[in-house]
Enzyme design. Structure first.
Site, PDB file in Angstrom:
ATOM      1  N   ASN A  22       5.878  -2.387  12.339  1.00 26.08           N
ATOM      2  CA  ASN A  22       4.836  -2.742  11.375  1.00 26.08           C
ATOM      3  C   ASN A  22       5.381  -2.694   9.954  1.00 26.08           C
ATOM      4  OD1 ASN A  22       2.341  -3.253  10.253  1.00 26.08           O
ATOM      5  ND2 ASN A  22       1.359  -1.387  10.994  1.00 26.08           N
ATOM      6  N   SER A  62      -9.940   0.772  14.570  1.00 23.73           N
ATOM      7  CA  SER A  62      -9.351  -0.257  13.696  1.00 23.73           C
ATOM      8  C   SER A  62      -8.993  -1.505  14.499  1.00 23.73           C
ATOM      9  CB  SER A  62      -8.140   0.280  12.929  1.00 23.73           C
ATOM     10  OG  SER A  62      -7.030   0.424  13.760  1.00 23.73           O
ATOM     11  N   LYS A 119      -4.347  -9.741  21.438  1.00 27.49           N
ATOM     12  CA  LYS A 119      -5.781  -9.447  21.620  1.00 27.49           C
ATOM     13  C   LYS A 119      -6.611 -10.403  20.767  1.00 27.49           C
ATOM     14  CE  LYS A 119      -5.231  -4.448  22.367  1.00 27.49           C
ATOM     15  NZ  LYS A 119      -6.252  -3.668  23.053  1.00 27.49           N
ATOM     16  N   THR A 146       3.768   2.513  16.236  1.00 23.64           N
ATOM     17  CA  THR A 146       3.423   1.334  15.425  1.00 23.64           C
ATOM     18  C   THR A 146       3.916   1.485  13.976  1.00 23.64           C
ATOM     19  OG1 THR A 146       1.213   2.109  14.766  1.00 23.64           O
ATOM     20  CG2 THR A 146       1.374   0.959  16.847  1.00 23.64           C
ATOM     21  N   HIS A 186      -1.689 -11.102  11.716  1.00 24.53           N
ATOM     22  CA  HIS A 186      -1.210  -9.804  11.251  1.00 24.53           C
ATOM     23  C   HIS A 186      -0.865  -8.993  12.502  1.00 24.53           C
ATOM     24  CE1 HIS A 186      -0.846  -5.892   9.608  1.00 24.53           C
ATOM     25  NE2 HIS A 186      -2.016  -5.458  10.043  1.00 24.53           N
ATOM     26  N   CYS A 206      -3.257  -3.844   4.586  1.00 24.45           N
ATOM     27  CA  CYS A 206      -2.304  -4.868   5.029  1.00 24.45           C
ATOM     28  C   CYS A 206      -2.672  -6.265   4.547  1.00 24.45           C
ATOM     29  CB  CYS A 206      -2.197  -4.850   6.555  1.00 24.45           C
ATOM     30  SG  CYS A 206      -1.805  -3.232   7.211  1.00 24.45           S
ATOM     31  N   GLU A 228       0.849  -1.190   0.000  1.00 26.53           N
ATOM     32  CA  GLU A 228       0.000   0.000   0.000  1.00 26.53           C
ATOM     33  C   GLU A 228       0.883   1.238   0.000  1.00 26.53           C
ATOM     34  OE1 GLU A 228      -2.229  -0.425   3.664  1.00 26.53           O
ATOM     35  OE2 GLU A 228      -0.899   0.984   4.616  1.00 26.53           O
TER      36      GLU A 228
HETATM   37  N1  COA Z   1       2.484  -0.285  31.037  1.00 25.44           N
HETATM   38  C1  COA Z   1       1.849  -1.274  30.339  1.00 25.44           C
HETATM   39  N2  COA Z   1       0.805  -1.061  29.531  1.00 25.44           N
HETATM   40  C2  COA Z   1       0.371   0.212  29.383  1.00 25.44           C
HETATM   41  C3  COA Z   1       0.967   1.282  30.077  1.00 25.44           C
HETATM   42  C4  COA Z   1       2.075   0.993  30.937  1.00 25.44           C
HETATM   43  N3  COA Z   1       2.717   1.953  31.606  1.00 25.44           N
HETATM   44  N4  COA Z   1       0.307   2.411  29.738  1.00 25.44           N
HETATM   45  C5  COA Z   1      -0.681   2.053  28.861  1.00 25.44           C
HETATM   46  N5  COA Z   1      -0.625   0.729  28.652  1.00 25.44           N
HETATM   47  C6  COA Z   1      -1.483  -0.068  27.751  1.00 25.44           C
HETATM   48  C7  COA Z   1      -2.941   0.333  27.733  1.00 25.44           C
HETATM   49  O1  COA Z   1      -3.640  -0.221  28.821  1.00 25.44           O
HETATM   50  C8  COA Z   1      -3.359  -0.248  26.410  1.00 25.44           C
HETATM   51  O2  COA Z   1      -3.554  -1.643  26.527  1.00 25.44           O
HETATM   52  P1  COA Z   1      -4.870  -2.346  25.926  1.00 25.44           P
HETATM   53  O3  COA Z   1      -4.899  -2.022  24.470  1.00 25.44           O
HETATM   54  O4  COA Z   1      -4.679  -3.799  26.206  1.00 25.44           O
HETATM   55  O5  COA Z   1      -6.035  -1.736  26.636  1.00 25.44           O
HETATM   56  C9  COA Z   1      -2.121  -0.063  25.531  1.00 25.44           C
HETATM   57  O6  COA Z   1      -1.028   0.187  26.429  1.00 25.44           O
HETATM   58  C10 COA Z   1      -2.218   1.081  24.551  1.00 25.44           C
HETATM   59  O7  COA Z   1      -2.618   2.222  25.231  1.00 25.44           O
HETATM   60  P2  COA Z   1      -3.636   3.264  24.589  1.00 25.44           P
HETATM   61  O8  COA Z   1      -3.889   4.348  25.572  1.00 25.44           O
HETATM   62  O9  COA Z   1      -4.822   2.543  24.056  1.00 25.44           O
HETATM   63  O10 COA Z   1      -2.715   3.793  23.390  1.00 25.44           O
HETATM   64  P3  COA Z   1      -3.002   4.919  22.345  1.00 25.44           P
HETATM   65  O11 COA Z   1      -4.301   5.595  22.582  1.00 25.44           O
HETATM   66  O12 COA Z   1      -1.784   5.761  22.343  1.00 25.44           O
HETATM   67  O13 COA Z   1      -3.143   4.155  20.931  1.00 25.44           O
HETATM   68  C11 COA Z   1      -3.046   2.594  19.126  1.00 25.44           C
HETATM   69  C12 COA Z   1      -2.703   2.849  20.613  1.00 25.44           C
HETATM   70  C13 COA Z   1      -2.659   1.174  18.757  1.00 25.44           C
HETATM   71  C14 COA Z   1      -4.542   2.777  18.915  1.00 25.44           C
HETATM   72  C15 COA Z   1      -2.240   3.596  18.270  1.00 25.44           C
HETATM   73  O14 COA Z   1      -0.867   3.330  18.404  1.00 25.44           O
HETATM   74  C16 COA Z   1      -2.591   3.581  16.810  1.00 25.44           C
HETATM   75  O15 COA Z   1      -3.493   4.302  16.363  1.00 25.44           O
HETATM   76  N6  COA Z   1      -1.861   2.765  15.989  1.00 25.44           N
HETATM   77  C17 COA Z   1      -2.082   2.695  14.568  1.00 25.44           C
HETATM   78  C18 COA Z   1      -3.313   1.889  14.182  1.00 25.44           C
HETATM   79  C19 COA Z   1      -3.189   0.411  14.268  1.00 25.44           C
HETATM   80  O16 COA Z   1      -2.097  -0.106  14.355  1.00 25.44           O
HETATM   81  N7  COA Z   1      -4.338  -0.260  14.243  1.00 25.44           N
HETATM   82  C20 COA Z   1      -4.357  -1.686  14.395  1.00 25.44           C
HETATM   83  C21 COA Z   1      -5.366  -2.421  13.588  1.00 25.44           C
HETATM   84  S1  COA Z   1      -4.841  -2.714  11.932  1.00 25.44           S
END
Ligand code: COA
Length: 387
Positions: free
Chosen positions: A275, A201, A242, A152, A233, A111, A79
């Site tokens: 990624n 997502s 998860k 990521t 993936h 992906c 992509e």
């Molecule tokens: N120690 C351990 N874990 C911790 C922590 C710490 N000190 N602080 C936070 N966490 C955990 C949270 O509990 C959460 O876990 P969970 O998902 O099991 O609930 C995780 O870390 C992520 O925290 P979160 O606040 O949800 O992160 P974020 O809002 O910054 O966003 C993504 C995370 C993945 C949504 C973001 O990186 C993103 O948009 N990525 C791109 C999209 C993507 O990859 N999508 C996937 C589907 S294809």
């Protein structure tokens, strides 16, 4: 007739950034990145590498005189392609001196495209016994500096030879797949960074996995107990965990422990690369096959492919006796030669891009240890060469 993955190889850049450094720079708890996201390092892709060079660097490890002439289908899943018209596969064909009498195409669906390519190759070989296909799944994951998605990012390419009597994995004809118009991640043609609704997502990923898995069980009659391991993936490695946790309650306690152990093997390399969008599932498969201590020929492996937008597919394969011989990349050497860059260096590399106004550019490739590099732009044509 058994058809499947005969050889696999991987290529990425020779630079990475440490996730603890990134966490400090972004005022985040390192635990969030290391455990919550499940990433320890991230490949940093310099301007002298793109999906073509990384694809060629991966593919040259699986192409030699024994299969060069038999490969008459080259599918490049990406992509982050470099041209809105011309296929990345054609550049690879030239760089690797592949068969002139070949079909060379590029495919896109976030992906997921690498999996579409793999399945089409399987069907092609079934229809044309004796032929071989080269599938490349390559991407550079870019979300932008100081965004939630930054942790990521990453990039790289997986190359696979698909053939009869494969050394690694015989693909079963049991795929279950689905697609639906969902705006969880997309990249309009004028943007170099993806737009993403990250939490949404991740939820769709889990929903799609559960739905295709349930359908798979229903259609095939197989259950979780029929699987030795799953590869997912992995946009970030916690995502696969998860997914696995969605179905773990279907297994007894000891099976759950075994599957979690195999999952750890499947994310060793992804934790350190980050990624690579459509290549991520296949890097995870390489990681599983390289790092598990408990796999045996005949084991059934389950693979879940997901591409935002959205498309999901679950399928299985049977591990073949000589699978280790089909894994062509020396990951010890790959990690050994990588150079850790500071956050300032990573940001400078991230912000360096090719001109889009038609001007020529010669890039300094002396700092890039890859075999195939991008040397610049001339007359709006990318200059690829081996060095
Ligand atoms: N120690 C351990 N874990 C911790 C922590 C710490 N000190 N602080 C936070 N966490 C955990 C949270 O509990 C959460 O876990 P969970 O998902 O099991 O609930 C995780 O870390 C992520 O925290 P979160 O606040 O949800 O992160 P974020 O809002 O910054 O966003 C993504 C995370 C993945 C949504 C973001 O990186 C993103 O948009 N990525 C791109 C999209 C993507 O990859 N999508 C996937 C589907 S294809």
């Amino acid at each position: 007739m058994l058809i499947g993955i005969d050889q696999m190889a991987f290529a990425t850049s020779d630079k990475y950034v440490d996730m603890v450094d990134l966490a400090h720079a972004r005022n985040q708890e390192p635990g969030k990145f290391l455990i919550g996201i499940g990433q320890t390092e991230q490949a940093v892709i310099p301007v002298t590498q793109d999906v073509v060079t990384m694809g060629a660097n991966a593919a040259e490890q699986v192409v030699d005189d024994s299969n060069r002439d038999a490969i008459d289908l080259v599918i490049f899943g990406t992509e982050s392609g470099v041209d809105n018209s011309k296929s990345a596969a054609i550049y690879v064909q030239r760089l690797l001196n592949l068969n002139r009498y070949a079909r060379t195409i590029e495919m896109k669906q976030a992906c997921y495209a690498g999996t579409a390519g793999l399945m089409m190759a399987r069907d092609y070989i079934a229809a044309h016994p004796g032929k071989k296909a080269l599938i490349i799944a390559a991407d550079i994951a870019r979300y932008g500096l100081e965004t939630a998605g930054e942790v990521t990012q990453g990039g790289g390419a997986v190359a696979m030879i698909v053939s009869e009597n494969p050394q690694i994995l015989a693909l079963n004809d049991d795929s279950q797949y689905m697609s639906a118009d969902i705006m969880d991640f997309w990249r309009p043609v004028y943007r170099t960074e993806a737009l993403v609704d990250g939490h949404y997502s991740a939820n769709i990923y889990e929903d799609f996995f559960k739905e295709v898995w349930d359908r798979y069980r229903e259609v095939t009659g197989n259950s979780i107990n029929d699987f030795k391991a799953f590869a997912f993936h992995l946009p970030f490695t916690k995502m696969g965990l998860k997914g696995l946790r969605e179905i773990l309650p279907e297994a007894d306690e000891s099976k759950q422990t075994d599957l979690l152990e195999e999952f750890e093997a499947s994310r060793v390399y992804n934790k350190r690369i980050g990624n690579l969008y459509t290549g991520s599932l296949y890097l995870s498969l390489i990681s599983l096959l390289s790092n598990s201590t408990d796999l045996q020929a005949g084991d059934r492996l389950g693979l879940f492919s997901y591409g935002s937008g959205a498309e999901g597919e679950f399928y299985s394969g049977i591990l073949q006796p000589n699978y280790k011989a089909g894994l062509k990349t020396d990951f010890g050497a790959l990690f050994e030669k990588r150079q850790r860059v500071s956050i300032a260096e990573y940001e400078a590399i991230f912000n360096k891009s090719l001109p889009i106004d038609g001007t020529d550019l010669e890039l300094d490739v002396s700092d890039d240890s890859a075999h195939f590099v991008l040397g610049g732009l001339q007359a709006e044509q990318r200059q690829y060469f081996a060095h």
